[in-house]
Design a protein around this motif. Structure first.
Motif, PDB file in Angstrom:
ATOM      1  N   GLU A  56       0.823  -1.207   0.000  1.00 33.45           N
ATOM      2  CA  GLU A  56       0.000   0.000   0.000  1.00 33.45           C
ATOM      3  C   GLU A  56       0.860   1.260   0.000  1.00 33.45           C
ATOM      4  N   VAL A  57       1.919   1.244   0.805  1.00 29.89           N
ATOM      5  CA  VAL A  57       2.838   2.387   0.842  1.00 29.89           C
ATOM      6  C   VAL A  57       3.510   2.569  -0.512  1.00 29.89           C
ATOM      7  N   ALA A  58       3.935   1.476  -1.123  1.00 28.35           N
ATOM      8  CA  ALA A  58       4.591   1.570  -2.433  1.00 28.35           C
ATOM      9  C   ALA A  58       3.641   2.127  -3.491  1.00 28.35           C
ATOM     10  N   THR A  59       2.385   1.678  -3.465  1.00 25.19           N
ATOM     11  CA  THR A  59       1.394   2.168  -4.424  1.00 25.19           C
ATOM     12  C   THR A  59       1.133   3.652  -4.234  1.00 25.19           C
ATOM     13  N   LEU A  60       0.930   4.065  -2.999  1.00 28.24           N
ATOM     14  CA  LEU A  60       0.681   5.483  -2.729  1.00 28.24           C
ATOM     15  C   LEU A  60       1.895   6.346  -3.064  1.00 28.24           C
ATOM     16  N   THR A  61       3.074   5.820  -2.841  1.00 25.70           N
ATOM     17  CA  THR A  61       4.287   6.573  -3.162  1.00 25.70           C
ATOM     18  C   THR A  61       4.400   6.781  -4.665  1.00 25.70           C
ATOM     19  N   LYS A  62       4.082   5.756  -5.458  1.00 28.54           N
ATOM     20  CA  LYS A  62       4.155   5.898  -6.919  1.00 28.54           C
ATOM     21  C   LYS A  62       3.111   6.876  -7.431  1.00 28.54           C
ATOM     22  N   GLU A  63       1.948   6.863  -6.801  1.00 27.24           N
ATOM     23  CA  GLU A  63       0.878   7.769  -7.241  1.00 27.24           C
ATOM     24  C   GLU A  63       1.177   9.216  -6.882  1.00 27.24           C
ATOM     25  N   ARG A  64       1.654   9.464  -5.706  1.00 21.17           N
ATOM     26  CA  ARG A  64       1.799  10.838  -5.215  1.00 21.17           C
ATOM     27  C   ARG A  64       3.244  11.322  -5.195  1.00 21.17           C
ATOM     28  N   GLY A  65       4.187  10.428  -5.408  1.00 17.35           N
ATOM     29  CA  GLY A  65       5.600  10.790  -5.332  1.00 17.35           C
ATOM     30  C   GLY A  65       6.035  11.884  -6.269  1.00 17.35           C
ATOM     31  N   PRO A  66       5.720  11.782  -7.536  1.00 12.70           N
ATOM     32  CA  PRO A  66       6.194  12.822  -8.460  1.00 12.70           C
ATOM     33  C   PRO A  66       5.611  14.203  -8.175  1.00 12.70           C
ATOM     34  N   GLN A  67       4.477  14.284  -7.519  1.00  9.75           N
ATOM     35  CA  GLN A  67       3.831  15.576  -7.269  1.00  9.75           C
ATOM     36  C   GLN A  67       4.281  16.216  -5.967  1.00  9.75           C
ATOM     37  N   ASP A  68       4.834  15.443  -5.028  1.00  6.95           N
ATOM     38  CA  ASP A  68       5.172  15.957  -3.699  1.00  6.95           C
ATOM     39  C   ASP A  68       6.693  15.989  -3.531  1.00  6.95           C
ATOM     40  N   SER A  69       7.248  17.197  -3.515  1.00  6.69           N
ATOM     41  CA  SER A  69       8.710  17.331  -3.410  1.00  6.69           C
ATOM     42  C   SER A  69       9.220  16.878  -2.032  1.00  6.69           C
ATOM     43  N   ARG A  70       8.425  17.089  -1.004  1.00  7.30           N
ATOM     44  CA  ARG A  70       8.836  16.665   0.342  1.00  7.30           C
ATOM     45  C   ARG A  70       8.919  15.142   0.424  1.00  7.30           C
ATOM     46  N   LEU A  71       7.934  14.456  -0.174  1.00  4.39           N
ATOM     47  CA  LEU A  71       7.948  12.993  -0.206  1.00  4.39           C
ATOM     48  C   LEU A  71       9.125  12.476  -1.010  1.00  4.39           C
ATOM     49  N   GLU A  72       9.441  13.132  -2.100  1.00  4.64           N
ATOM     50  CA  GLU A  72      10.585  12.736  -2.922  1.00  4.64           C
ATOM     51  C   GLU A  72      11.893  12.880  -2.139  1.00  4.64           C
ATOM     52  N   ALA A  73      12.014  13.950  -1.355  1.00  8.62           N
ATOM     53  CA  ALA A  73      13.216  14.152  -0.543  1.00  8.62           C
ATOM     54  C   ALA A  73      13.337  13.067   0.528  1.00  8.62           C
ATOM     55  N   LEU A  74      12.202  12.702   1.135  1.00  8.31           N
ATOM     56  CA  LEU A  74      12.227  11.633   2.147  1.00  8.31           C
ATOM     57  C   LEU A  74      12.585  10.282   1.527  1.00  8.31           C
ATOM     58  N   ASN A  75      12.067  10.016   0.337  1.00  8.64           N
ATOM     59  CA  ASN A  75      12.419   8.769  -0.347  1.00  8.64           C
ATOM     60  C   ASN A  75      13.906   8.715  -0.665  1.00  8.64           C
ATOM     61  N   GLN A  76      14.458   9.811  -1.109  1.00 10.68           N
ATOM     62  CA  GLN A  76      15.890   9.869  -1.417  1.00 10.68           C
ATOM     63  C   GLN A  76      16.717   9.628  -0.157  1.00 10.68           C
ATOM     64  N   GLU A  77      16.310  10.239   0.951  1.00 13.99           N
ATOM     65  CA  GLU A  77      17.033  10.057   2.213  1.00 13.99           C
ATOM     66  C   GLU A  77      16.928   8.611   2.700  1.00 13.99           C
ATOM     67  N   SER A  78      15.752   8.001   2.555  1.00 16.07           N
ATOM     68  CA  SER A  78      15.587   6.616   3.002  1.00 16.07           C
ATOM     69  C   SER A  78      16.425   5.656   2.175  1.00 16.07           C
ATOM     70  N   GLU A  79      16.591   5.937   0.864  1.00 13.35           N
ATOM     71  CA  GLU A  79      17.437   5.089   0.027  1.00 13.35           C
ATOM     72  C   GLU A  79      18.899   5.195   0.437  1.00 13.35           C
ATOM     73  N   GLU A  80      19.308   6.379   0.877  1.00 13.02           N
ATOM     74  CA  GLU A  80      20.702   6.583   1.279  1.00 13.02           C
ATOM     75  C   GLU A  80      21.049   5.831   2.562  1.00 13.02           C
ATOM     76  N   ILE A  81      20.103   5.729   3.487  1.00  3.07           N
ATOM     77  CA  ILE A  81      20.397   5.076   4.763  1.00  3.07           C
ATOM     78  C   ILE A  81      19.879   3.640   4.835  1.00  3.07           C
ATOM     79  N   ALA A  82      19.320   3.124   3.751  1.00  4.54           N
ATOM     80  CA  ALA A  82      18.729   1.779   3.754  1.00  4.54           C
ATOM     81  C   ALA A  82      19.772   0.704   4.061  1.00  4.54           C
TER      82      ALA A  82
END
Length: 136
Positions: free
Chosen positions: A85-111
């Motif tokens: 569900e999180v992955a689906t919502l992220t794909k739907e809203r990710g490109p439109q929300d710059s804050r969400l995109e920044a959080l995704n980038q940070e999570s990939e760096e510390i994964a």
């Protein structure tokens, strides 16, 4: 004159047969009643907590393990659904929300540091097979 009385005991020369009389230490007179009272208090507290029943009679370890495994499987399935569900919502809203995109980038760096990325290679396997008991 050398005495046969150990140095930790007091002697009294006034015994009937002339041999030195050994007097017990005073510490035991106080220590024994205190220890006995403490043990009695613990027995009374245990009895009160049990209310006359055996506190450990209903423990069946194999069934507890099986119940725990079932709970873990249910929670793992629930986690998979939520992650999808999180992955689906992220794909739907990710490109439109710059804050969400920044959080995704940070999570990939510390994964990798959080052990959240799949890895491959040699591993250690631990087998616990020292018991002859079965689940049955």
């Amino acid at each position: 004159m050398v005495s046969d009385v150990p140095p930790d005991r007091e002697s009294d020369e006034g015994s009937r047969d002339g041999a030195p009389r050994i007097r017990p230490r005073l510490g035991w007179r106080f220590l024994v009643p205190i220890v006995t009272a403490g043990a009695g208090l613990m027995f009374a507290m245990s009895f009160q907590a049990a209310q006359g029943d055996d506190l450990r009679a209903d423990r069946d370890l194999p069934s507890l393990i099986l119940e725990g495994n079932v709970r873990n499987e249910e929670k793992a399935k629930e986690l998979d659904v939520l992650q999808q569900e999180v992955a689906t919502l992220t794909k739907e809203r990710g490109p439109q929300d710059s804050r969400l995109e920044a959080l995704n980038q940070e999570s990939e760096e510390i994964a990798a540091a959080a052990a959240a990325t799949p890895v491959t290679g040699p591993a250690v396997e631990v087998a616990l097979d020292d018991s002859s008991l079965t689940l049955d």
